[in-house]
Design a protein around this motif. Structure first.
Motif, short mmCIF file in Angstrom:
data_model
loop_
_atom_site.label_atom_id
_atom_site.label_comp_id
_atom_site.label_asym_id
_atom_site.label_seq_id
_atom_site.Cartn_x
_atom_site.Cartn_y
_atom_site.Cartn_z
N UNK A 36 22.45 46.85 50.02
CA UNK A 36 23.26 47.88 49.37
C UNK A 36 24.60 48.02 50.08
N UNK A 37 24.59 47.92 51.41
CA UNK A 37 25.81 48.14 52.20
C UNK A 37 26.80 46.98 52.14
N UNK A 38 26.35 45.80 51.75
CA UNK A 38 27.24 44.64 51.63
C UNK A 38 27.62 44.47 50.16
N UNK A 39 28.85 44.78 49.84
CA UNK A 39 29.34 44.65 48.47
C UNK A 39 30.11 43.33 48.40
N UNK A 40 29.45 42.31 47.91
CA UNK A 40 30.05 40.98 47.91
C UNK A 40 30.59 40.57 46.56
N UNK A 41 31.79 40.03 46.56
CA UNK A 41 32.41 39.36 45.41
C UNK A 41 32.40 40.19 44.13
N UNK A 42 33.09 41.32 44.17
CA UNK A 42 33.36 42.08 42.95
C UNK A 42 34.52 41.39 42.24
N UNK A 43 34.27 40.86 41.06
CA UNK A 43 35.34 40.10 40.36
C UNK A 43 36.31 41.07 39.71
N UNK A 44 37.58 40.99 40.14
CA UNK A 44 38.61 41.88 39.61
C UNK A 44 39.32 41.28 38.40
N UNK A 45 39.29 39.97 38.25
CA UNK A 45 39.95 39.33 37.12
C UNK A 45 40.56 38.01 37.51
N UNK A 46 41.34 37.44 36.59
CA UNK A 46 42.02 36.17 36.84
C UNK A 46 43.29 36.43 37.66
N UNK A 47 43.67 35.42 38.40
CA UNK A 47 44.88 35.54 39.23
C UNK A 47 46.12 35.76 38.38
N UNK A 48 46.14 35.14 37.19
CA UNK A 48 47.30 35.29 36.30
C UNK A 48 47.47 36.74 35.85
N UNK A 49 46.36 37.45 35.65
CA UNK A 49 46.42 38.85 35.23
C UNK A 49 46.87 39.75 36.37
N UNK A 50 46.43 39.41 37.57
CA UNK A 50 46.67 40.27 38.74
C UNK A 50 48.05 40.05 39.34
N UNK A 51 48.54 38.82 39.32
CA UNK A 51 49.86 38.54 39.87
C UNK A 51 49.76 37.91 41.24
N UNK A 52 50.87 37.42 41.71
CA UNK A 52 50.91 36.70 42.98
C UNK A 52 51.68 37.47 44.05
N UNK A 53 51.58 38.78 44.04
CA UNK A 53 52.25 39.60 45.05
C UNK A 53 51.74 39.24 46.44
N UNK A 54 52.58 39.49 47.45
CA UNK A 54 52.18 39.20 48.84
C UNK A 54 51.01 40.08 49.23
#
Length: 199
Positions: A136-154
């Protein structure tokens, strides 16, 4: 004489043992990581908390408890408030199986309701409560979306929240837990995260 009595009273109070500090059951986010994978952008987190005795007693009686992990990712805008570009939730249902004496953890992207079945969920079994809580305490790999949707900010502003969801308890328990600190397991952390390459 009155001054002497006041001094004596003050001295006696200072000798009186202090009551033990109340046990803290809050949670804290100890790790937060944003990574780029081949099929999208993922967030991983680690939460630390101690399960209160009252919650453990409820679990031992066969009543499931629910935890929720939520993450929001934003894109910074200098001319306005940051824009939310991704949001994801993970729902976890932890229950004790008295017949097998094992712990069962169901993990799903939507709320897990006992009446509607578990739908699409990952099911894991554990021999001990500690092993189940580690998962329960290890939250692994929550998928937020594609890189194109999120952007390439620093760096990306991220808000991560974790909580024990008392609204999923049976109705009599929901009434009884109002105002009880033992049921208050919550954590939140905001950070600007750089995106790492997934290993």
């Amino acid at each position: 004489m009155l001054l002497l009595l006041a001094c004596l009273l003050f001295w006696l109070v200072s000798l009186w043992p202090a009551p033990a500090a109340a046990q803290q059951h809050g949670a804290s986010v100890t790790q937060l990581r944003l990574e780029r994978g081949d099929d999208g952008v993922y967030l991983s987190a680690a939460v630390q908390f101690e399960l209160p005795t009252l919650v453990e007693d409820v679990l031992m009686k066969g009543i499931a408890v629910h935890f929720v992990a939520e993450a929001e990712l934003y894109r910074e805008r200098w001319y306005w408030t940051d824009r939310k570009v991704a949001q994801v939730s993970r729902y976890m249902r932890l229950a004790y199986q008295p017949l097998t004496r094992r712990w069962r953890l169901n993990v799903a992207p939507v709320p897990i309701s006992g009446n509607a079945g578990f739908g699409v969920s990952l099911n894991q079994n554990f021999d001990t409560l500690d092993e189940a809580l580690d998962a329960v305490k290890r939250i692994g790999r929550l998928r937020l979306g594609d890189e194109a949707e999120i952007g390439e900010d620093v760096a990306h502003p991220v808000v991560f929240r974790f909580r024990l969801d008392t609204s999923q308890l049976p109705r009599p328990f929901q009434i009884g837990v109002v105002g009880l600190s033992e049921w208050d397991i919550t954590a939140e952390r905001s950070a600007r995260l750089s995106m790492d390459k997934a290993r």
